[in-house]
Scaffold this active site. Structure first.
Site, PDB file in Angstrom:
ATOM      1  N   TYR A 140     -27.337  13.249  11.772  1.00  0.00           N
ATOM      2  CA  TYR A 140     -26.274  12.343  12.212  1.00  0.00           C
ATOM      3  C   TYR A 140     -26.733  11.452  13.365  1.00  0.00           C
ATOM      4  CZ  TYR A 140     -22.206  14.115   9.630  1.00  0.00           C
ATOM      5  OH  TYR A 140     -21.289  14.431   8.660  1.00  0.00           O
ATOM      6  N   LYS A 191     -32.682  24.716   4.912  1.00  0.00           N
ATOM      7  CA  LYS A 191     -33.531  24.561   3.735  1.00  0.00           C
ATOM      8  C   LYS A 191     -34.981  24.711   4.208  1.00  0.00           C
ATOM      9  CE  LYS A 191     -32.824  22.729   0.028  1.00  0.00           C
ATOM     10  NZ  LYS A 191     -32.868  23.298  -1.333  1.00  0.00           N
ATOM     11  N   ASP A 223     -28.312  25.535  -0.181  1.00  0.00           N
ATOM     12  CA  ASP A 223     -27.777  25.319  -1.540  1.00  0.00           C
ATOM     13  C   ASP A 223     -27.268  26.645  -2.125  1.00  0.00           C
ATOM     14  OD1 ASP A 223     -30.419  26.214  -1.587  1.00  0.00           O
ATOM     15  OD2 ASP A 223     -30.963  25.115  -3.406  1.00  0.00           O
ATOM     16  N   ASP A 247     -21.258  20.050   7.681  1.00  0.00           N
ATOM     17  CA  ASP A 247     -20.212  19.122   7.239  1.00  0.00           C
ATOM     18  C   ASP A 247     -19.814  19.458   5.806  1.00  0.00           C
ATOM     19  OD1 ASP A 247     -18.545  16.799   7.296  1.00  0.00           O
ATOM     20  OD2 ASP A 247     -20.079  15.740   6.136  1.00  0.00           O
ATOM     21  N   ASP A 251     -16.354  21.790   4.292  1.00  0.00           N
ATOM     22  CA  ASP A 251     -15.364  21.258   3.354  1.00  0.00           C
ATOM     23  C   ASP A 251     -15.194  22.216   2.187  1.00  0.00           C
ATOM     24  OD1 ASP A 251     -14.789  18.914   4.733  1.00  0.00           O
ATOM     25  OD2 ASP A 251     -14.879  17.684   2.926  1.00  0.00           O
TER      26      ASP A 251
HETATM   27  C1  IPM Z   1     -15.933  15.928   9.786  1.00  0.00           C
HETATM   28  C2  IPM Z   1     -15.878  14.538   9.223  1.00  0.00           C
HETATM   29  C3  IPM Z   1     -16.750  13.650  10.105  1.00  0.00           C
HETATM   30  C4  IPM Z   1     -18.185  14.124   9.989  1.00  0.00           C
HETATM   31  C5  IPM Z   1     -16.626  12.147   9.805  1.00  0.00           C
HETATM   32  C6  IPM Z   1     -15.207  11.662   9.807  1.00  0.00           C
HETATM   33  C7  IPM Z   1     -17.468  11.343  10.765  1.00  0.00           C
HETATM   34  O1  IPM Z   1     -16.272  14.544   7.893  1.00  0.00           O
HETATM   35  O2  IPM Z   1     -15.572  16.110  10.970  1.00  0.00           O
HETATM   36  O3  IPM Z   1     -16.308  16.841   9.043  1.00  0.00           O
HETATM   37  O4  IPM Z   1     -18.899  13.751   9.043  1.00  0.00           O
HETATM   38  O5  IPM Z   1     -18.605  14.886  10.856  1.00  0.00           O
HETATM   39 MG    MG Z   2     -16.580  16.475   7.056  1.00  0.00          MG
END
Ligand code: IPM
Ligand code: MG
Length: 365
Positions: A140, A191, A223, A247, A251
Site C-alpha cells: 500500500y 507467501k 492462498d 485486506d 473481507d
Molecule cells: C479497508 C478498505 C480500505 C483498504 C480502502 C477503502 C482504502 O478496503 O479498510 O479494508 O484497502 O485498506
Molecule cells: Mg478492505
C-alpha cells in the site's frame, strides 16, 4: 475525561454515527462515562467543503485525541478524482500519520445470525476469530510506485511490497499479545514460497515467538489461508498477516459471519505519553451509497466499533461487555435491519429503530 474525535464521513457514515452518538449519550447519562466529543469532516464530505479529503486541522485533532471514531468514506461522486484527492486517501493518511500499524478485525458470528452466512450453519456458528492486519506498510505504501512509460513506449504500473524487520516485529508482538488474551493460537499468513518479503515475515514472526512460548504458532501460505477460512474457519483463533493479504482475508472472514453490517475494527499504534495507544475505530463496511439516506443502514458495526474503543482505548471492559450483550439480546429477539432479514423472519427495523431496541436493552440492564 477521555477525548474522542468523531468523523462520520460519507454515505451511510453520518447515519450510523448519529446512532452511535445516541448510544454514547446513554453511557454518559446512565453510566457516568466521561468523554469529550468533537466532530469533523473527512473523505468526500471534507473534499466538498475544503477541496481535500483530510485537512491539516482534522489531522492535528486526530493526533491530539485519545481515539478517533470514523464512519465510512467514499462514493460515486468522487470516482474520477485523482488518487490524492479521493476520499480513501484520508483513511490511508490517517493510518500512516497516526502510525496505526495493527488493524484488529474480529469476525464473530452471532448465534442468531448463523444462518445468514453463505456457509453452512455448523461451519460458522460460534465462530470467533480475529485478523490482525499490518496497516501502515507493505504494498500500500512501498516505493517505487506509479505508472510510467518504459523504453518501448509501453505503460507500466508499479507497486512495491516492502517490509522492514521492525515493521513486522511490532505487528507480530500485537498479534501474540492478543492471542495470549484469547485461545493462545496464532497463525501467520504470507507467501514465503514466492516472495522474499514473505520469507522475512516468517523469520521475524518466529523470532518474536521465542518471547511468547505459551502461544501455539503456525504458518500458512495466504492462498491456503483463504481456502482454510472458508473450509473450516473455526480452526483459527488469531491470524496475523500483511497489509494487502489482510485486506483480502478480512473481507473473506467478514462474510463468514453473514453480514458486513455487523463488524467493527480497531487500528492501534504505539502508546502515547499518557499510556493510551493511538487509535482509530471504524466499521468494516463502506459508505454503501446505494442505501444511504433511506434508514436502511445497520448501525451495529459502528456501535460495536465504539465498544472496541471502550475496551482498547478507555480500558472499560465492563461497559463494552454491557453494550455487546445488549446487541446480542436484540438480535436474539429477532430485530433486524434489512441486511439481516431473511424472507419474512424477524422484525424489520430501520436504522434508528435498531438503536431504540439496543437502548431499551441497555435500560433493562
Ligand atoms: C479497508 C478498505 C480500505 C483498504 C480502502 C477503502 C482504502 O478496503 O479498510 O479494508 O484497502 O485498506
Ligand atoms: Mg478492505
Amino acid at each position: 475525561m477521555f477525548s474522542l474525535l468523531i468523523l462520520p464521513g460519507d454515505g451511510i457514515g453520518p447515519e450510523v454515527m448519529t446512532e452511535v452518538r445516541r448510544v454514547i449519550s446513554w453511557f454518559q447519562d446512565k453510566r457516568n462515562l466521561k468523554i469529550d466529543i468533537e466532530e469533523g469532516l473527512v473523505g468526500g464530505a471534507s473534499y466538498d467543503k475544503h477541496g481535500v479529503p483530510l485537512t491539516e486541522e482534522i489531522l492535528n485533532k486526530a493526533l491530539g485525541v485519545d481515539a478517533v471514531l470514523l464512519g465510512a468514506v467514499g462514493g460515486p461522486n468522487y470516482d474520477n478524482l485523482s488518487f490524492d484527492l479521493k476520499p480513501e486517501r484520508a483513511l490511508l493518511r490517517l493510518r500512516k500519520e497516526l502510525d496505526l500499524f495493527a488493524n484488529i478485525r474480529p469476525a464473530q458470528c452471532f448465534d442468531a445470525l448463523a444462518s445468514f452466512s453463505s456457509l453452512k450453519r455448523e461451519i460458522v456458528s460460534g465462530l470467533d476469530i480475529v485478523i490482525v492486519r499490518e496497516l501502515t506498510s507493505g504494498i500500500y505504501f512501498g516505493e517505487p510506485r506509479g505508472i510510467h512509460t518504459d523504453g518501448s513506449n509501453e505503460r507500466v504500473g508499479v507497486n512495491t511490497q516492502r517490509y522492514t524487520e521492525s515493521e513486522i516485529r511490532r505487528v507480530a508482538i500485537s498479534a501474540f499479545e492478543l492471542a495470549l488474551k484469547r485461545n493462545k493460537k496464532l497463525c501467520s499468513m504470507e507467501k514465503a514460497n514466492v516472495m522474499e518479503s514473505g520469507v522475512l515475515w516468517r523469520d521475524v514472526v518466529n523470532e518474536v515467538h521465542v518471547d511468547y512460548q505459551d502461544v501455539e504458532l503456525s504458518h500458512m501460505y495466504a492462498d491456503n489461508g483463504a481456502m482454510q477460512l472458508v473450509r473450516d474457519p473455526k480452526q483459527f483463533d488469531v491470524i496475523v498477516t500483511d497489509n494487502l493479504f489482510g485486506d483480502i482475508l478480512s473481507d473473506c472472514a467478514a462474510m463468514l459471519t453473514g453480514s458486513l453490517g455487523m463488524l467493527p475494527s480497531a487500528s492501534l499504534g504505539n502508546k502515547k505519553n499518557n499510556g493510551l495507544p493511538r487509535a482509530m475505530y471504524e466499521p468494516v463496511h463502506g459508505s454503501a451509497p446505494d442505501i444511504s439516506g433511506q434508514e436502511k443502514a445497520n448501525p451495529i458495526a459502528c456501535i460495536l466499533s465504539f465498544s472496541m474503543a471502550l475496551r482498547y482505548s478507555f480500558s472499560d471492559a465492563q461497559n463494552a461487555n454491557l453494550l455487546e450483550k445488549s446487541i446480542e439480546k436484540v438480535l436474539a429477539k429477532g430485530y433486524r435491519t434489512p441486511d439481516l432479514m431473511m424472507g419474512d423472519q424477524g422484525h424489520l427495523c430501520s436504522t434508528s429503530e435498531m438503536t431504540d431496541k439496543i437502548l431499551e436493552e441497555l435500560d433493562a440492564g
